[in-house]
Design a protein around this motif. Structure first.
Motif, PDB file in Angstrom:
ATOM      1  N   ALA A 326       0.857  -1.140  -0.059  1.00 23.16           N
ATOM      2  CA  ALA A 326      -0.024  -0.158   0.056  1.00 23.16           C
ATOM      3  C   ALA A 326       0.797   1.272   0.020  1.00 23.16           C
ATOM      4  CB  ALA A 326      -0.792   0.020   1.060  1.00 23.16           C
ATOM      5  N   LEU A 327       1.950   1.231   0.829  1.00 27.21           N
ATOM      6  CA  LEU A 327       2.819   2.430   0.813  1.00 27.21           C
ATOM      7  C   LEU A 327       3.537   2.573  -0.583  1.00 27.21           C
ATOM      8  CD1 LEU A 327       3.833   4.290   2.993  1.00 27.21           C
ATOM      9  CD2 LEU A 327       5.725   3.066   3.257  1.00 27.21           C
ATOM     10  N   ALA A 328       3.844   1.493  -1.183  1.00 29.90           N
ATOM     11  CA  ALA A 328       4.624   1.715  -2.413  1.00 29.90           C
ATOM     12  C   ALA A 328       3.817   2.313  -3.481  1.00 29.90           C
ATOM     13  CB  ALA A 328       5.011   0.242  -2.852  1.00 29.90           C
ATOM     14  N   HIS A 329       2.363   1.692  -3.356  1.00 32.99           N
ATOM     15  CA  HIS A 329       1.282   2.459  -4.233  1.00 32.99           C
ATOM     16  C   HIS A 329       1.089   3.951  -3.918  1.00 32.99           C
ATOM     17  CE1 HIS A 329      -2.072   1.489  -6.806  1.00 32.99           C
ATOM     18  NE2 HIS A 329      -2.827   2.213  -5.893  1.00 32.99           N
ATOM     19  N   LEU A 330       1.014   4.223  -2.558  1.00 32.41           N
ATOM     20  CA  LEU A 330       0.747   5.612  -2.398  1.00 32.41           C
ATOM     21  C   LEU A 330       2.088   6.568  -2.869  1.00 32.41           C
ATOM     22  CD1 LEU A 330      -0.352   5.380   1.453  1.00 32.41           C
ATOM     23  CD2 LEU A 330      -1.643   6.055  -0.324  1.00 32.41           C
ATOM     24  N   LYS A 331       3.355   5.891  -2.854  1.00 28.32           N
ATOM     25  CA  LYS A 331       4.382   6.645  -3.089  1.00 28.32           C
ATOM     26  C   LYS A 331       4.260   6.907  -4.458  1.00 28.32           C
ATOM     27  CE  LYS A 331       7.880   5.597   0.291  1.00 28.32           C
ATOM     28  NZ  LYS A 331       8.917   4.407   0.581  1.00 28.32           N
ATOM     29  N   SER A 332       3.793   5.962  -5.303  1.00 33.25           N
ATOM     30  CA  SER A 332       3.868   6.186  -6.768  1.00 33.25           C
ATOM     31  C   SER A 332       2.701   7.304  -7.160  1.00 33.25           C
ATOM     32  CB  SER A 332       3.785   4.964  -7.609  1.00 33.25           C
ATOM     33  OG  SER A 332       2.268   4.564  -7.413  1.00 33.25           O
ATOM     34  N   ASP A 333       1.670   6.870  -6.247  1.00 27.76           N
ATOM     35  CA  ASP A 333       0.721   8.395  -6.443  1.00 27.76           C
ATOM     36  C   ASP A 333       1.093   9.487  -6.185  1.00 27.76           C
ATOM     37  OD1 ASP A 333      -1.099   6.148  -7.105  1.00 27.76           O
ATOM     38  OD2 ASP A 333      -2.383   6.305  -5.046  1.00 27.76           O
ATOM     39  N   PHE A 334       1.945   9.594  -5.070  1.00 26.51           N
ATOM     40  CA  PHE A 334       2.429  10.901  -4.793  1.00 26.51           C
ATOM     41  C   PHE A 334       3.288  11.618  -5.797  1.00 26.51           C
ATOM     42  CE2 PHE A 334       6.527  12.401  -2.826  1.00 26.51           C
ATOM     43  CZ  PHE A 334       5.906  14.011  -2.358  1.00 26.51           C
ATOM     44  N   VAL A 335       4.258  10.673  -6.190  1.00 24.51           N
ATOM     45  CA  VAL A 335       5.022  11.230  -7.170  1.00 24.51           C
ATOM     46  C   VAL A 335       4.289  11.766  -8.426  1.00 24.51           C
ATOM     47  CG1 VAL A 335       6.806  10.597  -9.188  1.00 24.51           C
ATOM     48  CG2 VAL A 335       6.911   9.792  -6.791  1.00 24.51           C
ATOM     49  N   SER A 336       3.355  11.115  -9.085  1.00 22.68           N
ATOM     50  CA  SER A 336       2.427  11.485 -10.125  1.00 22.68           C
ATOM     51  C   SER A 336       1.741  12.856  -9.696  1.00 22.68           C
ATOM     52  CB  SER A 336       1.508  10.649 -10.742  1.00 22.68           C
ATOM     53  OG  SER A 336       0.519  10.181  -9.741  1.00 22.68           O
ATOM     54  N   ASN A 337       0.974  12.821  -8.570  1.00 22.27           N
ATOM     55  CA  ASN A 337       0.277  13.972  -7.930  1.00 22.27           C
ATOM     56  C   ASN A 337       1.369  15.084  -7.856  1.00 22.27           C
ATOM     57  OD1 ASN A 337      -2.081  12.886  -7.468  1.00 22.27           O
ATOM     58  ND2 ASN A 337      -1.803  12.106  -5.244  1.00 22.27           N
ATOM     59  N   VAL A 338       2.482  14.993  -7.276  1.00 26.28           N
ATOM     60  CA  VAL A 338       3.373  16.359  -7.082  1.00 26.28           C
ATOM     61  C   VAL A 338       3.651  16.632  -8.338  1.00 26.28           C
ATOM     62  CG1 VAL A 338       5.742  16.892  -6.381  1.00 26.28           C
ATOM     63  CG2 VAL A 338       4.139  15.633  -4.803  1.00 26.28           C
ATOM     64  N   SER A 339       4.109  15.801  -9.273  1.00 26.43           N
ATOM     65  CA  SER A 339       4.608  16.447 -10.662  1.00 26.43           C
ATOM     66  C   SER A 339       3.512  17.259 -11.115  1.00 26.43           C
ATOM     67  CB  SER A 339       4.925  15.285 -11.612  1.00 26.43           C
ATOM     68  OG  SER A 339       4.865  14.032 -10.855  1.00 26.43           O
ATOM     69  N   HIS A 340       2.269  16.823 -11.225  1.00 31.25           N
ATOM     70  CA  HIS A 340       1.138  17.377 -11.776  1.00 31.25           C
ATOM     71  C   HIS A 340       1.043  18.685 -11.213  1.00 31.25           C
ATOM     72  CE1 HIS A 340      -2.668  17.622 -13.914  1.00 31.25           C
ATOM     73  NE2 HIS A 340      -3.251  18.028 -12.818  1.00 31.25           N
ATOM     74  N   GLU A 341       0.799  18.597  -9.754  1.00 33.62           N
ATOM     75  CA  GLU A 341       0.844  20.028  -9.071  1.00 33.62           C
ATOM     76  C   GLU A 341       1.990  20.939  -9.190  1.00 33.62           C
ATOM     77  OE1 GLU A 341      -0.971  21.164  -5.633  1.00 33.62           O
ATOM     78  OE2 GLU A 341      -0.724  18.990  -4.728  1.00 33.62           O
ATOM     79  N   LEU A 342       3.103  20.591  -9.684  1.00 31.15           N
ATOM     80  CA  LEU A 342       4.134  21.411  -9.885  1.00 31.15           C
ATOM     81  C   LEU A 342       3.908  22.054 -11.356  1.00 31.15           C
ATOM     82  CD1 LEU A 342       7.300  19.435  -8.445  1.00 31.15           C
ATOM     83  CD2 LEU A 342       6.350  21.872  -7.913  1.00 31.15           C
ATOM     84  N   ARG A 343       3.586  21.065 -12.100  1.00 28.94           N
ATOM     85  CA  ARG A 343       3.325  21.719 -13.710  1.00 28.94           C
ATOM     86  C   ARG A 343       2.530  22.482 -13.694  1.00 28.94           C
ATOM     87  NH1 ARG A 343       2.196  16.857 -16.699  1.00 28.94           N
ATOM     88  NH2 ARG A 343       4.033  15.641 -15.762  1.00 28.94           N
ATOM     89  N   THR A 344       1.091  22.352 -13.235  1.00 33.51           N
ATOM     90  CA  THR A 344      -0.094  23.488 -13.377  1.00 33.51           C
ATOM     91  C   THR A 344       0.278  24.736 -13.020  1.00 33.51           C
ATOM     92  OG1 THR A 344      -1.006  21.465 -12.566  1.00 33.51           O
ATOM     93  CG2 THR A 344      -2.549  23.381 -13.312  1.00 33.51           C
ATOM     94  N   PRO A 345       0.778  25.004 -11.933  1.00 35.12           N
ATOM     95  CA  PRO A 345       0.777  26.210 -11.627  1.00 35.12           C
ATOM     96  C   PRO A 345       2.150  27.214 -12.447  1.00 35.12           C
ATOM     97  CG  PRO A 345       1.765  25.031  -9.716  1.00 35.12           C
ATOM     98  CD  PRO A 345       0.875  24.403 -10.756  1.00 35.12           C
ATOM     99  N   LEU A 346       3.040  26.150 -13.012  1.00 38.67           N
ATOM    100  CA  LEU A 346       4.254  26.596 -13.590  1.00 38.67           C
ATOM    101  C   LEU A 346       4.031  27.008 -14.951  1.00 38.67           C
ATOM    102  CD1 LEU A 346       7.271  24.425 -12.830  1.00 38.67           C
ATOM    103  CD2 LEU A 346       6.980  26.794 -12.480  1.00 38.67           C
ATOM    104  N   ALA A 347       2.824  26.142 -15.531  1.00 38.23           N
ATOM    105  CA  ALA A 347       2.422  26.327 -16.699  1.00 38.23           C
ATOM    106  C   ALA A 347       1.560  27.714 -16.986  1.00 38.23           C
ATOM    107  CB  ALA A 347       1.445  25.209 -17.563  1.00 38.23           C
ATOM    108  N   LEU A 348       0.557  27.906 -15.786  1.00 42.50           N
ATOM    109  CA  LEU A 348      -0.154  29.168 -15.567  1.00 42.50           C
ATOM    110  C   LEU A 348       0.713  30.527 -15.589  1.00 42.50           C
ATOM    111  CD1 LEU A 348      -2.870  28.267 -13.396  1.00 42.50           C
ATOM    112  CD2 LEU A 348      -3.256  28.721 -15.555  1.00 42.50           C
ATOM    113  N   ILE A 349       1.748  30.408 -14.565  1.00 43.51           N
ATOM    114  CA  ILE A 349       2.739  31.604 -14.578  1.00 43.51           C
ATOM    115  C   ILE A 349       3.232  31.958 -15.821  1.00 43.51           C
ATOM    116  CG2 ILE A 349       5.004  32.320 -13.186  1.00 43.51           C
ATOM    117  CD1 ILE A 349       3.999  30.575 -10.860  1.00 43.51           C
ATOM    118  N   ARG A 350       3.650  30.677 -16.636  1.00 41.82           N
ATOM    119  CA  ARG A 350       4.244  31.129 -17.861  1.00 41.82           C
ATOM    120  C   ARG A 350       3.382  31.737 -18.931  1.00 41.82           C
ATOM    121  NH1 ARG A 350       7.557  26.247 -20.573  1.00 41.82           N
ATOM    122  NH2 ARG A 350       6.511  26.921 -22.621  1.00 41.82           N
ATOM    123  N   LEU A 351       2.149  31.301 -18.910  1.00 38.13           N
ATOM    124  CA  LEU A 351       1.237  31.653 -19.947  1.00 38.13           C
ATOM    125  C   LEU A 351       0.878  32.918 -19.648  1.00 38.13           C
ATOM    126  CD1 LEU A 351      -0.922  30.946 -21.997  1.00 38.13           C
ATOM    127  CD2 LEU A 351      -2.511  30.483 -20.216  1.00 38.13           C
TER     128      LEU A 351
END
Ligand code: ADP
Length: 557
Positions: A326-351
């Motif tokens: 379960a922890l391994a699962h959560l970690k992989s979710d975390f990585v994808s969540n975080v990359s998503h969270e980083l990308r969205t504001p960056l894209a907005l700021i750039r735009l």
């Protein structure tokens, strides 16, 4: 993927374990049914009895041979001298009842223990034996002598029923050839073991000796099943008459110590020296049945206990494996969540920055809106990165807190002020109640502000229909309470204990569609605990949640 692994786990571990337990129980059941234990003990008993008979016989042979060496030679001496010598043999060996010497050419000399001749039965026995032996030997003496010469130990045995003190008794008589006499001469000697000696000394002593030796010797012989070693009781043996009337297993002629009463488990009819007697064996104070029963019960108990341990172990393993998974699962979710969270504001700021750069935006109002969006998105980025940095410091054990005297009411107010616009813009009704009289406390300002921001952010993120946010700061006795209330989606009771774990996010669809790393609440908990306090949640799914930080005022001052 996970369910596949579970199935594999079930097949690879659970199946063999279950099969092992099942097979063992079946095996024990079958032992119980077949009475195998009893069978094994009986086999051991039979072995002991066979060895015992051999030893009894050997002893009788040896004693006889010693007597034989004292016998007078048939030639040379007068009959009177021979009688004297026979009487001397009797005197030296009080365990003999009679001795005799037969020479076909000279007849039979038959002598009995003098003091025994006072006994009526003994006198009768003397007369009968003298008469029978005299007649028998003169007719068949040659055959007997020839027969004896063929044996390695040239002794033959003869038993007759007799009586002592009015009761049935057992006597055995040895016939032997004398060593120094030519084989073709019909000369033989004889000696009878006294019935009282057999009954009172020979058998009891021999049997005691046998049961004391038995256990160790049998181990060496390797013939037993090992049951004797673990048997809870010592052995007991007895001899009983088999041939004449009244010869019964429960009426022993002689017993070893510890026989007490009862029937033997196993008997063996004796041959050769003690023909007419049987040898019986059992355990002292218990029966084979009882031992077998106890053995099976013990095995069941041990097997039961082992099975419980094994199942316990399996359950623990399973739980820890599932947790890891379960922890391994959560970690992989975390990585994808975080990359998503980083990308969205960056894209907005750039735009928005690019749009501003092009200078196409003319109205001041629009510009300000773009600036605000850029600022808000950078703030979100900062908050997220701060969370991640804090988290990694905590994980590495390097998180340090900077405690300073703080006006906590002011800290909470200013933190909320920075968010007020955002809160209201998202359509939230916002209520705040801050007790201004709370004394100065020692806290890490940044950390407390971050905890509050995380709670407020969650309330904003996880509210759907009714948009309400309440923040309350008050004191109860020596504790400081900071409450963040929403009327959002709520958290089930089962998940309330898990949301403070790192990476954990609930299964609610709204949570799934909302950005998040699963780190916020684990930070909140860490921060509160570092201040000597605790965080609690009260929540009803669909109705809303209340998170309460509780900090001690005493240690804080
Ligand atoms: P994140 O919000 O980044 O997912 P958190 O650690 O802050 O991580 O929260 C963990 C989980 O707890 C959230 O994913 C959400 O499922 C649940 N949760 C937290 N706060 C609330 C709340 N106010 N109402 C409902 N659920 C909440």
């Amino acid at each position: 993927m996970r369910s596949k692994r579970k199935r594999f786990w079930g097949l690879a571990v659970l199946l063999p374990a279950t099969a092992l337990i099942y097979v063992n129980f079946r095996h024990l059941e079958s032992i119980k049914r077949d009475k195998k234990v009893e069978g094994l003990i009986h086999r051991d008993f039979q072995y002991v009895l066979a060895v015992s008979e051999k030893k009894l016989n050997q002893k009788a042979y040896t004693m006889t041979e010693e007597v034989r060496d004292l016998f007078p030679a048939p030639d040379g001496d007068t009959d009177a001298d021979k009688v004297k010598k026979l009487d001397l043999v009797l005197a030296k060996n009080p365990w003999l009842a009679h001795v005799f010497l037969f020479d076909r050419d000279k007849g039979l000399l038959f002598r009995s223990q003098p003091q025994q001749l006072n006994d009526k039965y003994c006198r009768e026995e003397h007369d009968i034996m003298e008469k029978t032996f005299g007649g028998w030997f003169s007719m068949e003496g040659q055959m007997l002598v020839e027969g004896m010469h063929k044996k390695t130990r040239p002794i033959m045995w003869y038993t007759i029923p007799t009586k002592r003190d009015g009761a049935d008794a057992y006597i055995t008589t040895a016939f032997f050839v004398l060593p120094q006499i030519a084989k073709d001469r019909v000369v033989m000697g004889g000696a009878s073991f006294d019935p009282n000696y057999l009954k009172q000394s020979f058998f009891p002593e021999m049997l005691d000796g046998l049961i004391n030796q038995k256990l160790t010797e049998d181990k060496d012989a390797g013939a037993n099943t090992g049951l004797f070693d673990s048997a809870p009781a010592r052995l007991a043996m007895m001899v009983y008459p088999t041939d004449y009337d009244g010869g019964q297993e429960d009426k022993p002629l002689a017993t070893s110590s510890g026989w007490s009463k009862g029937k033997p488990e196993i008997t063996r009819k004796l041959d050769d020296v003690f023909r007419g007697l049987g040898l019986g064996i059992k355990f002292q104070g218990t029966t084979v049945d009882a031992i077998g029963h106890r053995w099976v019960m013990q095995s069941f108990l041990i097997l039961g206990a082992l099975s419980v341990l094994m199942i316990g172990g399996l359950v623990l393993t399973y739980r820890s494996v599932s947790k890891e998974m379960a922890l391994a699962h959560l970690k992989s979710d975390f990585v994808s969540n975080v990359s998503h969270e980083l990308r969205t504001p960056l894209a907005l700021i750039r735009l928005y920055a690019e749009t501003l750069e092009l200078g196409r935006i003319t109205t001041q109002e629009k510009k300000e809106e773009y600036y605000r969006i850029i600022r808000k998105e950078s703030e979100r980025l900062t908050a997220l990165i701060n969370n991640i940095l804090d988290f990694s410091r905590i994980e590495a054990g390097r998180k340090e807190y900077d405690f300073r005297d703080t006006d906590i009411a002011a800290l909470v107010s200013s933190t909320l002020d920075a968010y007020r616009y955002q809160i209201e813009q998202q359509g939230f009704a916002f209520e705040q109640s801050i007790d201004q009289s709370i004394p100065v406390v020692r806290v890490d300002r940044e950390a407390i502000a971050r905890a509050l921001v995380n709670l407020v952010n969650n309330a904003l993120k996880y509210s759907a229909n009714e948009k309400f946010l309440g923040v309350k700061l008050y004191r109860i006795n020596d504790r400081l309470k900071l409450e963040v209330v929403d009327r959002g989606i709520g958290i089930t009771r089962r998940e309330q204990s898990k949301i403070f774990e790192k990476f954990y996010r609930t299964g609610d669809p709204l949570v799934h569609n909302t950005k998040g790393s699963g780190l916020g609440l684990s930070l909140v908990r860490h921060i509160t605990q570092a201040h000597g306090g605790e965080v609690q949640v009260e929540s009803t799914p669909g109705k809303g949640s209340k998170f309460t930080l509780s900090l001690p005022l005493a240690t804080a001052t």
